[in-house]
Design a protein around this motif. Sequence first.
Motif, mmCIF file in Angstrom:
data_model
loop_
_atom_site.group_PDB
_atom_site.id
_atom_site.type_symbol
_atom_site.label_atom_id
_atom_site.label_comp_id
_atom_site.label_asym_id
_atom_site.label_seq_id
_atom_site.Cartn_x
_atom_site.Cartn_y
_atom_site.Cartn_z
ATOM 1 N N THR A 251 -52.399 17.221 -39.085
ATOM 2 C CA THR A 251 -51.698 17.807 -37.929
ATOM 3 C C THR A 251 -51.734 16.916 -36.693
ATOM 4 O OG1 THR A 251 -53.561 19.024 -36.975
ATOM 5 C CG2 THR A 251 -52.367 20.106 -38.769
ATOM 6 N N THR A 252 -51.656 15.614 -36.907
ATOM 7 C CA THR A 252 -51.728 14.675 -35.785
ATOM 8 C C THR A 252 -50.516 13.751 -35.819
ATOM 9 O OG1 THR A 252 -54.150 14.708 -35.864
ATOM 10 C CG2 THR A 252 -53.121 12.857 -34.714
ATOM 11 N N TYR A 253 -49.746 13.759 -34.760
ATOM 12 C CA TYR A 253 -48.608 12.846 -34.694
ATOM 13 C C TYR A 253 -49.138 11.415 -34.617
ATOM 14 C CZ TYR A 253 -45.404 16.731 -34.133
ATOM 15 O OH TYR A 253 -44.667 17.861 -34.357
ATOM 16 N N THR A 254 -48.835 10.651 -35.652
ATOM 17 C CA THR A 254 -49.400 9.311 -35.784
ATOM 18 C C THR A 254 -48.278 8.281 -35.854
ATOM 19 O OG1 THR A 254 -51.280 10.232 -36.994
ATOM 20 C CG2 THR A 254 -50.897 7.855 -37.194
ATOM 21 N N LYS A 255 -48.430 7.240 -35.048
ATOM 22 C CA LYS A 255 -47.397 6.206 -35.037
ATOM 23 C C LYS A 255 -47.371 5.479 -36.377
ATOM 24 C CE LYS A 255 -47.017 3.673 -31.325
ATOM 25 N NZ LYS A 255 -47.205 2.572 -30.336
ATOM 26 N N VAL A 256 -46.189 5.330 -36.914
ATOM 27 C CA VAL A 256 -46.040 4.668 -38.200
ATOM 28 C C VAL A 256 -46.158 3.155 -37.996
ATOM 29 C CG1 VAL A 256 -44.578 4.373 -40.220
ATOM 30 C CG2 VAL A 256 -44.499 6.521 -38.924
ATOM 31 N N GLN A 257 -47.037 2.553 -38.767
ATOM 32 C CA GLN A 257 -47.276 1.113 -38.630
ATOM 33 C C GLN A 257 -46.261 0.336 -39.472
ATOM 34 O OE1 GLN A 257 -51.423 1.012 -39.778
ATOM 35 N NE2 GLN A 257 -52.114 1.246 -37.673
ATOM 36 N N LEU A 258 -45.094 0.163 -38.893
ATOM 37 C CA LEU A 258 -44.011 -0.563 -39.577
ATOM 38 C C LEU A 258 -44.304 -2.052 -39.447
ATOM 39 C CD1 LEU A 258 -41.209 1.675 -38.083
ATOM 40 C CD2 LEU A 258 -41.963 1.691 -40.471
ATOM 41 N N ASN A 259 -45.072 -2.555 -40.384
ATOM 42 C CA ASN A 259 -45.655 -3.886 -40.219
ATOM 43 C C ASN A 259 -44.922 -5.004 -40.958
ATOM 44 O OD1 ASN A 259 -46.348 -3.004 -42.731
ATOM 45 N ND2 ASN A 259 -48.550 -2.924 -42.354
ATOM 46 N N THR A 260 -43.813 -4.704 -41.584
ATOM 47 C CA THR A 260 -43.043 -5.745 -42.260
ATOM 48 C C THR A 260 -41.568 -5.610 -41.893
ATOM 49 O OG1 THR A 260 -44.579 -5.762 -44.128
ATOM 50 C CG2 THR A 260 -42.424 -6.765 -44.483
ATOM 51 N N LYS A 261 -41.007 -6.693 -41.403
ATOM 52 C CA LYS A 261 -39.596 -6.667 -41.045
ATOM 53 C C LYS A 261 -38.723 -7.074 -42.231
ATOM 54 C CE LYS A 261 -40.372 -8.192 -36.252
ATOM 55 N NZ LYS A 261 -39.943 -9.183 -35.233
ATOM 56 N N ILE B 227 -43.373 15.981 -41.037
ATOM 57 C CA ILE B 227 -42.453 15.842 -39.907
ATOM 58 C C ILE B 227 -42.338 14.369 -39.570
ATOM 59 C CG2 ILE B 227 -42.077 16.350 -37.457
ATOM 60 C CD1 ILE B 227 -43.733 18.905 -37.822
ATOM 61 N N SER B 228 -41.111 13.901 -39.397
ATOM 62 C CA SER B 228 -40.909 12.572 -38.829
ATOM 63 C C SER B 228 -40.400 12.748 -37.407
ATOM 64 C CB SER B 228 -39.911 11.754 -39.660
ATOM 65 O OG SER B 228 -38.612 12.315 -39.580
ATOM 66 N N ALA B 229 -40.759 11.817 -36.550
ATOM 67 C CA ALA B 229 -40.375 11.931 -35.148
ATOM 68 C C ALA B 229 -39.959 10.570 -34.617
ATOM 69 C CB ALA B 229 -41.529 12.477 -34.326
ATOM 70 N N ILE B 230 -38.852 10.568 -33.891
ATOM 71 C CA ILE B 230 -38.421 9.380 -33.161
ATOM 72 C C ILE B 230 -38.802 9.585 -31.701
ATOM 73 C CG2 ILE B 230 -36.433 8.007 -32.415
ATOM 74 C CD1 ILE B 230 -35.043 8.852 -35.052
ATOM 75 N N TYR B 231 -39.551 8.656 -31.168
ATOM 76 C CA TYR B 231 -40.014 8.742 -29.781
ATOM 77 C C TYR B 231 -39.218 7.752 -28.925
ATOM 78 C CZ TYR B 231 -44.348 11.493 -30.413
ATOM 79 O OH TYR B 231 -45.276 12.479 -30.649
ATOM 80 N N LYS B 232 -38.858 8.191 -27.727
ATOM 81 C CA LYS B 232 -38.271 7.284 -26.736
ATOM 82 C C LYS B 232 -39.217 7.223 -25.539
ATOM 83 C CE LYS B 232 -34.413 6.533 -23.568
ATOM 84 N NZ LYS B 232 -33.109 7.022 -23.052
ATOM 85 N N ASN B 233 -39.640 6.046 -25.201
ATOM 86 C CA ASN B 233 -40.521 5.816 -24.049
ATOM 87 C C ASN B 233 -41.753 6.722 -24.072
ATOM 88 O OD1 ASN B 233 -38.639 3.936 -23.186
ATOM 89 N ND2 ASN B 233 -37.613 5.365 -21.803
ATOM 90 N N GLY B 234 -42.309 6.914 -25.248
ATOM 91 C CA GLY B 234 -43.565 7.645 -25.367
ATOM 92 C C GLY B 234 -43.443 9.142 -25.547
ATOM 93 N N SER B 235 -42.228 9.671 -25.554
ATOM 94 C CA SER B 235 -42.040 11.114 -25.732
ATOM 95 C C SER B 235 -41.122 11.375 -26.918
ATOM 96 C CB SER B 235 -41.432 11.741 -24.479
ATOM 97 O OG SER B 235 -42.282 11.565 -23.368
ATOM 98 N N GLY C 152 -45.165 10.243 -37.320
ATOM 99 C CA GLY C 152 -45.118 11.206 -38.404
ATOM 100 C C GLY C 152 -46.265 12.195 -38.282
ATOM 101 N N TRP C 153 -46.104 13.307 -38.944
ATOM 102 C CA TRP C 153 -47.089 14.408 -38.893
ATOM 103 C C TRP C 153 -47.140 15.047 -40.267
ATOM 104 C CZ3 TRP C 153 -47.122 19.603 -39.947
ATOM 105 C CH2 TRP C 153 -48.000 20.447 -39.242
ATOM 106 N N GLN C 154 -48.326 15.314 -40.732
ATOM 107 C CA GLN C 154 -48.460 15.978 -42.016
ATOM 108 C C GLN C 154 -49.498 17.091 -41.890
ATOM 109 O OE1 GLN C 154 -47.566 14.071 -46.127
ATOM 110 N NE2 GLN C 154 -49.721 13.714 -45.724
ATOM 111 N N SER C 155 -49.212 18.223 -42.493
ATOM 112 C CA SER C 155 -50.036 19.400 -42.254
ATOM 113 C C SER C 155 -51.467 19.251 -42.751
ATOM 114 C CB SER C 155 -49.387 20.619 -42.915
ATOM 115 O OG SER C 155 -49.219 20.405 -44.307
#
Lengths: 56, 176
Positions: free
Chosen positions: B57-67, B107-115, B151-154
């Motif tokens: 239950t924690t919104y965690t930034k996805v570590q998109l580490n490969t382009k 849950i997936s979430a797109i954040y703009k400027n931290g929100s 992202g968030w997972q229950s």
Amino acid sequence: MYEKIIKIYPELTAEDFGRFGTILLQNDSDGKGDYIAKWEHPTLAKPTQEQLAGVQ
Amino acid sequence: MGTLVLNGATSGSTTIQPTDAATVTATLPGATGTIMVSGNMPAFSAYLTGNQSISATTYTKVQLNTKTFDTNNCFDSTTNYRFTPTVAGYYQVNITLGGSNAAYQLISAIYKNGSAYLYTSVPTGTGNGNIANGSCLIYLNGSTDYIEFYGWQSAGGVFAGGSVNTQASATLVRAA
């Protein structure tokens, strides 16, 4: 963090932390770990650092 | 074949017209050529290489580490995992987030400027491992605005690694 909060307030559920919940836990993947980004629960007070630290 | 260079005003419109419009046809591009409408349109695609452990239950930034690609080097895949485009305009932004267990809400979430700007939720029990897809148009100012993916997972677990499971992308679709 979630597990600690649940031990302090067993009446909370995962829904309280979800999309429509009043509590937002966040982790910015910066090595600083989970934190309470928002606490707007109508009746329960935001846990103090002492409360959180005291939970095993 | 020469090169046509237009100098002068940096705003407004430029019209390319043959001197005798009645008898001359201007064709762009030529039979084998390509016309690039805008050569500096930022676009990126990146993915999560391996599984990323997350708390419940924690919104965690996805570590998109490969382009996969990053045309203008606007995506930080090492520290902040954020897209900060250098051209102002309207961006198509996409995320595909793979969870670890169909028994968990995702849950997936797109954040703009931290929100949070957009949530996409997948309920429990929707298949063999949940995937939450999100997509929207976002205005970004080309200097300080940035987007990130959370992202968030229950019940905790992981975000599933691999480009087919967890990836994000964005591209400019209309300049400001």
